[in-house]
Design a protein around this motif. Structure first.
Motif, short mmCIF file in Angstrom:
data_model
loop_
_atom_site.label_atom_id
_atom_site.label_comp_id
_atom_site.label_asym_id
_atom_site.label_seq_id
_atom_site.Cartn_x
_atom_site.Cartn_y
_atom_site.Cartn_z
N MET A 50 0.80 -1.22 0.00
CA MET A 50 0.00 0.00 0.00
C MET A 50 0.84 1.27 0.00
SD MET A 50 -2.82 -1.33 -0.34
CE MET A 50 -3.85 0.12 -0.29
N ASP A 51 2.04 1.21 0.55
CA ASP A 51 2.81 2.45 0.67
C ASP A 51 3.97 2.51 -0.34
OD1 ASP A 51 4.20 0.42 1.73
OD2 ASP A 51 4.62 1.37 3.66
N GLN A 52 3.84 1.72 -1.41
CA GLN A 52 4.88 1.72 -2.43
C GLN A 52 4.91 3.06 -3.17
OE1 GLN A 52 4.21 -1.25 -5.60
NE2 GLN A 52 6.10 -2.15 -4.89
N GLN A 53 6.12 3.52 -3.47
CA GLN A 53 6.26 4.77 -4.22
C GLN A 53 7.02 4.51 -5.51
OE1 GLN A 53 7.47 7.85 -1.13
NE2 GLN A 53 5.61 8.56 -2.12
N TRP A 54 6.83 5.40 -6.47
CA TRP A 54 7.43 5.22 -7.79
C TRP A 54 8.43 6.31 -8.05
CZ3 TRP A 54 5.55 1.57 -11.67
CH2 TRP A 54 4.69 0.62 -11.10
N ALA A 55 9.55 5.93 -8.61
CA ALA A 55 10.56 6.91 -8.98
C ALA A 55 10.14 7.55 -10.30
CB ALA A 55 11.91 6.22 -9.14
N ARG A 56 9.90 8.85 -10.28
CA ARG A 56 9.51 9.50 -11.55
C ARG A 56 10.70 10.15 -12.22
NH1 ARG A 56 8.48 14.97 -10.90
NH2 ARG A 56 8.28 15.66 -8.74
N ARG A 57 11.79 10.38 -11.46
CA ARG A 57 12.99 10.91 -12.08
C ARG A 57 14.18 10.49 -11.22
NH1 ARG A 57 14.37 17.09 -13.46
NH2 ARG A 57 16.19 16.66 -14.74
N ALA A 58 15.26 10.08 -11.86
CA ALA A 58 16.47 9.67 -11.12
C ALA A 58 17.61 10.63 -11.43
CB ALA A 58 16.85 8.25 -11.51
N HIS A 59 18.36 10.98 -10.42
CA HIS A 59 19.53 11.85 -10.60
C HIS A 59 20.76 11.07 -10.15
CE1 HIS A 59 16.93 15.48 -10.97
NE2 HIS A 59 16.13 14.74 -10.22
#
Ligand SMILES: [Zn+2]
Length: 343
Positions: free
Chosen positions: A251-260
């Motif tokens: 439920m608390d998974q997050q997605w990387a929308r940009r990587a630096h």
């Protein structure tokens, strides 16, 4: 592959043979993959599981990087603890792919040729030891499979927060399947990726559903990260229809929308002030490069608001070495929901 095709097997699909090693339906077999084509001839542990019902063939790799111990232990456990009598489909597992790096306790590269195996796929049949290894794993394990799950983690000199990567280098249909499988692995962050010469990108280009799962770091064998990889892959296998049960959703998974990705600006002593998993804000001081006497040369700051996915933990870094990856996070995108009928 659909999760619905679970009729008892009656066709040629029930045969599972790798390099002449055959395993009967409902059985597990252990042996070694042989990597020839030159000297030295290499071997890697091989485990075959032939399920009692039809389903996808899963290629499961650990130890492409030989000191990422949690991933190696997770691949070994999955190969040896999964019950073939409860399996739909087949598993071809190589829990310690890179034996020269494993036995040499070598970070990132093979001690035999200095190559990073995960930048060497699909390899060559008559090349250096790493090129021959990549070629054999690609031809005998990945190419005959439907799905690749490649287990990794932080290497000896990396602090790492667990995440899954899905390939963006296949067709849109393949990428979609890979994205859903990566989400099903249940790790806290899901990121898109495409790394030239990696096993998962090469697999995706060959039409395979292809993901990496990363957990554990800095040469430690941590049971909680081994367990996270084992339970995550089992959840993914439920999504693929290989194991019975419902795929659970983190439920608390997050997605990387940009990587630096930040590289070391100089060779020197590296003093970091943060760990992987830590939230940072733009301009926040991350660490300092110093000369051999401890005199400051460069201050490293965060390039964005986000989370440190991984960061170099060694006291020394060469110029241009991978220093850290800061990812900007977002909630799961619309349509990332996972239902077994979609995969
Ligand atoms: Zn790795």
């Amino acid at each position: 592959m659909t999760g619905e095709d679970t009729a008892p097997m009656t066709s040629d699909k029930q045969r599972l043979i790798v390099q002449g090693m055959e395993v009967a339906v409902g059985e597990r077999a252990t042996g070694y993959l042989t990597i020839g084509g030159g000297e030295p001839v290499l071997k890697a542990p091989l485990v075959l599981l032939n399920g009692v019902r039809s389903g996808p063939r899963l290629a499961l790799l650990g130890g492409v990087h030989g000191a990422e111990y949690c991933s190696i232990e997770a691949a070994r456990r999955l190969a040896m603890e999964t019950d073939p009598a409860a399996l739909s489909g087949q598993i071809v597992a190589v829990p310690i792919v890179n034996m020269p790096a494993f036995e040499g306790r070598s970070a990132f590269v093979s001690p035999l040729d200095g190559k990073n195996l995960n930048r060497t796929f699909p390899g060559r049949p008559d090349g250096t030891p790493s090129e021959r290894l990549a070629w054999t794993v690609f031809k005998d394990v990945i190419e005959p499979a439907d799905v690749l799950i490649d287990l990794h983690g932080g290497d000896l000199f990396e602090s790492l927060s667990p995440y899954a990567i899905y390939s963006t280098e296949g067709t849109s249909e393949v990428n979609d399947r890979s994205r859903k499988l990566a989400a099903a692995l249940g790790l806290p962050v899901v990121a898109p990726g495409g790394t030239s010469g990696s096993a998962y990108e090469t697999a995706a280009r060959a039409g395979k559903t292809a993901v990496i799962a990363e957990a554990g770091d800095m040469g430690r064998l941590e049971p909680r990260w081994v367990d996270a990889l084992v339970s995550g892959v089992r959840n993914g296998m439920r999504l693929l229809g290989m194991l019975a049960g419902t795929t659970s959703r983190s439920m608390d998974q997050q997605w990387a929308r940009r990587a630096h990705r930040v590289q070391s600006p100089a060779a020197g002593l590296w003093y970091r002030r943060v760990d992987a998993g830590q939230r940072v804000t733009t301009g926040q001081e991350i660490g300092t490069f110093c000369d051999h006497f401890g005199r400051p040369l460069h201050t490293i700051t965060a390039p964005a608001d986000g989370m440190i996915l991984w960061i170099a933990s060694s006291l020394y870094l060469s110029k241009g070495a991978a220093l850290m990856n800061v990812v900007e996070l977002a909630p799961p995108p619309q349509g990332s929901g996972i239902r077994s009928s979609e995969v």
